[in-house]
Design a protein around this motif. Structure first.
Motif, PDB file in Angstrom:
ATOM      1  N   ILE A   2       2.700  12.194  -6.615  1.00 37.06           N
ATOM      2  CA  ILE A   2       2.824  11.055  -5.700  1.00 37.06           C
ATOM      3  C   ILE A   2       3.966  10.136  -6.129  1.00 37.06           C
ATOM      4  O   ILE A   2       4.716   9.616  -5.290  1.00 37.06           O
ATOM      5  CB  ILE A   2       1.492  10.270  -5.632  1.00 37.06           C
ATOM      6  CG1 ILE A   2       0.436  11.105  -4.909  1.00 37.06           C
ATOM      7  CG2 ILE A   2       1.671   8.923  -4.928  1.00 37.06           C
ATOM      8  CD1 ILE A   2      -0.953  10.526  -4.943  1.00 37.06           C
ATOM      9  N   GLY A   3       4.120   9.924  -7.435  1.00 37.75           N
ATOM     10  CA  GLY A   3       5.182   9.057  -7.933  1.00 37.75           C
ATOM     11  C   GLY A   3       6.568   9.526  -7.499  1.00 37.75           C
ATOM     12  O   GLY A   3       7.402   8.716  -7.071  1.00 37.75           O
TER      13      GLY A   3
ATOM     14  N   GLN B  22       1.623   2.820  -3.002  1.00 39.57           N
ATOM     15  CA  GLN B  22       1.506   3.561  -4.264  1.00 39.57           C
ATOM     16  C   GLN B  22       0.396   2.983  -5.131  1.00 39.57           C
ATOM     17  O   GLN B  22      -0.389   3.726  -5.716  1.00 39.57           O
ATOM     18  CB  GLN B  22       2.831   3.527  -5.025  1.00 39.57           C
ATOM     19  CG  GLN B  22       2.786   4.371  -6.299  1.00 39.57           C
ATOM     20  CD  GLN B  22       3.993   4.162  -7.183  1.00 39.57           C
ATOM     21  OE1 GLN B  22       4.762   3.213  -7.003  1.00 39.57           O
ATOM     22  NE2 GLN B  22       4.184   5.040  -8.155  1.00 39.57           N
ATOM     23  N   GLY B  23       0.327   1.650  -5.212  1.00 38.57           N
ATOM     24  CA  GLY B  23      -0.731   1.013  -5.994  1.00 38.57           C
ATOM     25  C   GLY B  23      -2.109   1.364  -5.454  1.00 38.57           C
ATOM     26  O   GLY B  23      -3.032   1.628  -6.230  1.00 38.57           O
ATOM     27  N   TRP B  24      -2.244   1.384  -4.138  1.00 39.82           N
ATOM     28  CA  TRP B  24      -3.518   1.736  -3.498  1.00 39.82           C
ATOM     29  C   TRP B  24      -3.915   3.174  -3.846  1.00 39.82           C
ATOM     30  O   TRP B  24      -5.075   3.443  -4.210  1.00 39.82           O
ATOM     31  CB  TRP B  24      -3.387   1.564  -1.982  1.00 39.82           C
ATOM     32  CG  TRP B  24      -4.656   1.810  -1.216  1.00 39.82           C
ATOM     33  CD1 TRP B  24      -5.663   0.926  -0.977  1.00 39.82           C
ATOM     34  CD2 TRP B  24      -5.048   3.050  -0.593  1.00 39.82           C
ATOM     35  NE1 TRP B  24      -6.667   1.527  -0.245  1.00 39.82           N
ATOM     36  CE2 TRP B  24      -6.318   2.828   0.011  1.00 39.82           C
ATOM     37  CE3 TRP B  24      -4.466   4.311  -0.477  1.00 39.82           C
ATOM     38  CZ2 TRP B  24      -6.992   3.816   0.720  1.00 39.82           C
ATOM     39  CZ3 TRP B  24      -5.137   5.308   0.220  1.00 39.82           C
ATOM     40  CH2 TRP B  24      -6.380   5.056   0.803  1.00 39.82           C
TER      41      TRP B  24
ATOM     42  N   ASN C  88       8.129  -3.546  -0.664  1.00 35.21           N
ATOM     43  CA  ASN C  88       6.798  -4.064  -1.028  1.00 35.21           C
ATOM     44  C   ASN C  88       5.680  -3.229  -0.414  1.00 35.21           C
ATOM     45  O   ASN C  88       4.660  -2.969  -1.060  1.00 35.21           O
ATOM     46  CB  ASN C  88       6.663  -5.519  -0.586  1.00 35.21           C
ATOM     47  CG  ASN C  88       7.471  -6.461  -1.460  1.00 35.21           C
ATOM     48  OD1 ASN C  88       7.749  -6.163  -2.608  1.00 35.21           O
ATOM     49  ND2 ASN C  88       7.868  -7.589  -0.903  1.00 35.21           N
ATOM     50  N   GLU C  89       5.870  -2.811   0.831  1.00 36.44           N
ATOM     51  CA  GLU C  89       4.846  -2.000   1.504  1.00 36.44           C
ATOM     52  C   GLU C  89       4.673  -0.647   0.826  1.00 36.44           C
ATOM     53  O   GLU C  89       3.552  -0.170   0.626  1.00 36.44           O
ATOM     54  CB  GLU C  89       5.218  -1.814   2.978  1.00 36.44           C
ATOM     55  CG  GLU C  89       5.052  -3.078   3.807  1.00 36.44           C
ATOM     56  CD  GLU C  89       5.520  -2.890   5.242  1.00 36.44           C
ATOM     57  OE1 GLU C  89       6.134  -1.840   5.533  1.00 36.44           O
ATOM     58  OE2 GLU C  89       5.283  -3.802   6.067  1.00 36.44           O
ATOM     59  N   ILE C  90       5.801  -0.015   0.476  1.00 36.93           N
ATOM     60  CA  ILE C  90       5.746   1.307  -0.169  1.00 36.93           C
ATOM     61  C   ILE C  90       5.096   1.221  -1.548  1.00 36.93           C
ATOM     62  O   ILE C  90       4.237   2.036  -1.901  1.00 36.93           O
ATOM     63  CB  ILE C  90       7.176   1.905  -0.277  1.00 36.93           C
ATOM     64  CG1 ILE C  90       7.708   2.238   1.123  1.00 36.93           C
ATOM     65  CG2 ILE C  90       7.169   3.161  -1.151  1.00 36.93           C
ATOM     66  CD1 ILE C  90       9.192   2.555   1.153  1.00 36.93           C
ATOM     67  N   VAL C  91       5.496   0.213  -2.339  1.00 34.81           N
ATOM     68  CA  VAL C  91       4.924   0.052  -3.679  1.00 34.81           C
ATOM     69  C   VAL C  91       3.442  -0.326  -3.593  1.00 34.81           C
ATOM     70  O   VAL C  91       2.626   0.125  -4.405  1.00 34.81           O
ATOM     71  CB  VAL C  91       5.713  -0.997  -4.497  1.00 34.81           C
ATOM     72  CG1 VAL C  91       5.048  -1.250  -5.842  1.00 34.81           C
ATOM     73  CG2 VAL C  91       7.151  -0.526  -4.713  1.00 34.81           C
ATOM     74  N   SER C  92       3.080  -1.114  -2.588  1.00 35.93           N
ATOM     75  CA  SER C  92       1.662  -1.459  -2.374  1.00 35.93           C
ATOM     76  C   SER C  92       0.851  -0.211  -2.041  1.00 35.93           C
ATOM     77  O   SER C  92      -0.282  -0.051  -2.518  1.00 35.93           O
ATOM     78  CB  SER C  92       1.526  -2.485  -1.249  1.00 35.93           C
ATOM     79  OG  SER C  92       2.127  -3.703  -1.612  1.00 35.93           O
TER      80      SER C  92
ATOM     81  N   ARG D  66      -7.030   4.729  -6.705  1.00 32.38           N
ATOM     82  CA  ARG D  66      -8.024   5.763  -6.380  1.00 32.38           C
ATOM     83  C   ARG D  66      -7.912   6.957  -7.322  1.00 32.38           C
ATOM     84  O   ARG D  66      -8.924   7.536  -7.724  1.00 32.38           O
ATOM     85  CB  ARG D  66      -7.878   6.177  -4.913  1.00 32.38           C
ATOM     86  CG  ARG D  66      -8.651   5.238  -3.995  1.00 32.38           C
ATOM     87  CD  ARG D  66      -7.904   4.836  -2.746  1.00 32.38           C
ATOM     88  NE  ARG D  66      -8.655   3.754  -2.076  1.00 32.38           N
ATOM     89  CZ  ARG D  66      -8.530   2.468  -2.393  1.00 32.38           C
ATOM     90  NH1 ARG D  66      -7.709   2.105  -3.369  1.00 32.38           N
ATOM     91  NH2 ARG D  66      -9.226   1.545  -1.749  1.00 32.38           N
ATOM     92  N   ILE D  67      -6.674   7.318  -7.666  1.00 27.81           N
ATOM     93  CA  ILE D  67      -6.470   8.395  -8.645  1.00 27.81           C
ATOM     94  C   ILE D  67      -7.057   7.993  -9.990  1.00 27.81           C
ATOM     95  O   ILE D  67      -7.680   8.809 -10.687  1.00 27.81           O
ATOM     96  CB  ILE D  67      -4.973   8.721  -8.787  1.00 27.81           C
ATOM     97  CG1 ILE D  67      -4.444   9.336  -7.493  1.00 27.81           C
ATOM     98  CG2 ILE D  67      -4.732   9.673  -9.957  1.00 27.81           C
ATOM     99  CD1 ILE D  67      -2.936   9.456  -7.440  1.00 27.81           C
TER     100      ILE D  67
END
Length: 203
Positions: free
Chosen positions: A64-65, A91-93, A85-89, A97-98
């Motif tokens: 995913i990274g 990724q954080g989401w 910001n949306e893309i990094v958010s 879960r991972i």
């Protein structure tokens, strides 16, 4: 001009990464020697096994990274901070879960430690402590360190090298000194592993 900038960034990243690679290589050599001389092959083997088990669980990341990094190229070029910001958010989401999948998998795996390490000549708590400490470091990458993907996508890995990698080198030095000169060297090794994982994440 953009090409020159990207080229200069690539050269800088390569030089900094190469410098840290050789420093780390030398320190790892001395670290392994001190580890073997003062703690023994059993603990080194245990540490290696714990690392391999955790790497297996980290397969849940599924690249995913790398996918996120590719998605960031265009908004970084266009300086679209909203999209970044949306893309990094996102990724954080996904990473949170991972992380929970890794935690559940780790708990299941640790339930089998008495069987996996049945023939280990060391107390069983060594296995739990080693795996637990390495797990904390891995979870920090899912909960905190994932944001450094912006620097990687923007060809500024040298900043990661200066902060994160430098912290890891200092950790190695402290662990070598602790094992060599302090009682209960492996306990100190574990403590320093956690402390510097947090320090590196902050850095």
């Amino acid at each position: 001009m953009v090409t020159d900038s990207r080229t200069s960034k690539s050269i800088k990243n390569s030089l900094v990464a190469l410098a840290f690679y050789f420093i780390n290589l030398v320190l790892q050599f001395f670290s392994r020697k001190v580890f073997l001389d003062y703690l023994g092959a059993e603990i080194l083997g245990l540490n290696t096994t714990a690392t391999n088990l955790l790497q297996f669980l980290n397969l849940a990341e599924l690249g995913i990274g790398s996918a996120i990094a590719c998605t960031l190229y265009k908004p970084l070029l266009e300086k679209d901070t909203v999209a970044i910001n949306e893309i990094v958010s996102l990724q954080g989401w996904l990473y949170r879960r991972i992380a929970w999948i890794v935690i559940v998998g780790s708990l299941v795996l640790m339930a089998f430690f008495p069987w996996i390490f049945a023939k280990m000549p060391l107390p069983l708590w060594y296995a739990y402590a080693s795996f637990g400490v390495l797990l904390v470091s891995a979870l920090l990458s899912y909960f905190v360190n994932y944001k450094q993907i912006v620097l990687s996508a923007d060809q500024k890995e040298y900043k990661i090298q200066y902060s994160y990698k430098a912290s890891m080198l200092v950790k190695l030095l402290c662990q070598i000194v602790a094992i060599r000169f302090l009682d209960h060297g492996y306990v100190w090794w574990l403590v320093l592993e956690v402390v510097f994982a947090v320090v590196a994440s902050i850095a």
